[in-house]
Design an enzyme around this catalytic site. Structure first.
Site, PDB file in Angstrom:
ATOM      1  N   GLN A   1       0.741  -1.225   0.091  1.00 28.39           N
ATOM      2  CA  GLN A   1      -0.054   0.072  -0.053  1.00 28.39           C
ATOM      3  C   GLN A   1       1.022   1.355  -0.230  1.00 28.39           C
ATOM      4  O   GLN A   1       1.151   1.801   1.098  1.00 28.39           O
ATOM      5  CB  GLN A   1      -0.977  -0.176   1.119  1.00 28.39           C
ATOM      6  CG  GLN A   1      -1.958   0.990   1.194  1.00 28.39           C
ATOM      7  CD  GLN A   1      -3.172   1.004   0.225  1.00 28.39           C
ATOM      8  OE1 GLN A   1      -3.655  -0.503   0.144  1.00 28.39           O
ATOM      9  NE2 GLN A   1      -3.539   1.743  -0.223  1.00 28.39           N
ATOM     10  N   PHE A   2       1.458   1.685  -1.292  1.00 25.54           N
ATOM     11  CA  PHE A   2       2.174   2.825  -1.313  1.00 25.54           C
ATOM     12  C   PHE A   2       1.704   4.052  -0.747  1.00 25.54           C
ATOM     13  O   PHE A   2       2.269   5.111  -0.328  1.00 25.54           O
ATOM     14  CB  PHE A   2       2.989   2.831  -2.672  1.00 25.54           C
ATOM     15  CG  PHE A   2       1.959   3.459  -3.628  1.00 25.54           C
ATOM     16  CD1 PHE A   2       1.879   4.823  -3.915  1.00 25.54           C
ATOM     17  CD2 PHE A   2       1.107   2.664  -4.471  1.00 25.54           C
ATOM     18  CE1 PHE A   2       1.119   5.312  -4.994  1.00 25.54           C
ATOM     19  CE2 PHE A   2       0.223   3.084  -5.261  1.00 25.54           C
ATOM     20  CZ  PHE A   2       0.246   4.613  -5.614  1.00 25.54           C
ATOM     21  N   THR A   3       0.456   4.319  -0.508  1.00 23.20           N
ATOM     22  CA  THR A   3      -0.472   5.434  -0.537  1.00 23.20           C
ATOM     23  C   THR A   3      -0.369   5.520   1.136  1.00 23.20           C
ATOM     24  O   THR A   3      -0.814   6.812   1.272  1.00 23.20           O
ATOM     25  CB  THR A   3      -1.992   5.296  -0.965  1.00 23.20           C
ATOM     26  OG1 THR A   3      -2.586   4.264  -0.385  1.00 23.20           O
ATOM     27  CG2 THR A   3      -1.778   5.178  -2.483  1.00 23.20           C
TER      28      THR A   3
END
Length: 147
Positions: A78-80
């Site tokens: 989950q890079f966000t």
């Protein structure tokens, strides 16, 4: 690294309409890798995830770790989680690039499996549909810079 850890009765991830992984009771983990993260952060966050005592004991208190609770893990990249939201359009420059993030994401998975957990995963960079039945709900945010 950052992780959003949710205690669940069940969770699954689908890619292209097909379920890739599913778990029963355990943790749904959304995992973000920072551009400055190294292997030490992967080990640290895996250790913390695997040791969180948030399952209920016989007295109804959150006192049982995931191993003793028979928990499973579903770990989703989950890079966000490293979004910079100073403007209305988030920026993601603090998130690690795939060539760095993928090995560290896989290191967290490996560390958790090495501790005896069944670990389901998503697919790095894929468009995923994540479903969960939250338990509690209990949701904890971990950041290796604060551990």
């Amino acid at each position: 690294m950052r992780a959003v850890v949710t205690r669940v009765d069940s969770a699954s991830v689908a890619i292209g309409g097909e379920v890739k992984s599913s778990i029963g009771k355990g943790f749904l983990v959304l995992l973000g890798v920072h551009a400055d993260d190294e292997e030490a952060e992967a080990v640290k966050i895996a250790d913390k995830i695997c040791g969180l005592r948030v399952f209920e004991d016989e007295a109804g208190k959150m006192n049982v770790n995931p191993a003793d609770a028979g928990a499973e893990l579903l770990i989703i990249s989950q890079f966000t989680l490293f979004a910079d939201c100073k403007s209305r359009r988030p920026g993601f420059s603090k998130a690690a690039r795939p060539e760095k993030a993928i090995p560290l994401y896989e290191k967290v998975i490996s560390e958790c499996r090495g501790r005896g957990f069944k670990v389901g995963t998503g697919e790095f960079g894929a468009e995923m549909k994540v479903s969960s039945v939250n338990d509690g709900p209990v949701t904890i945010i971990l950041d290796t810079r604060e551990l």
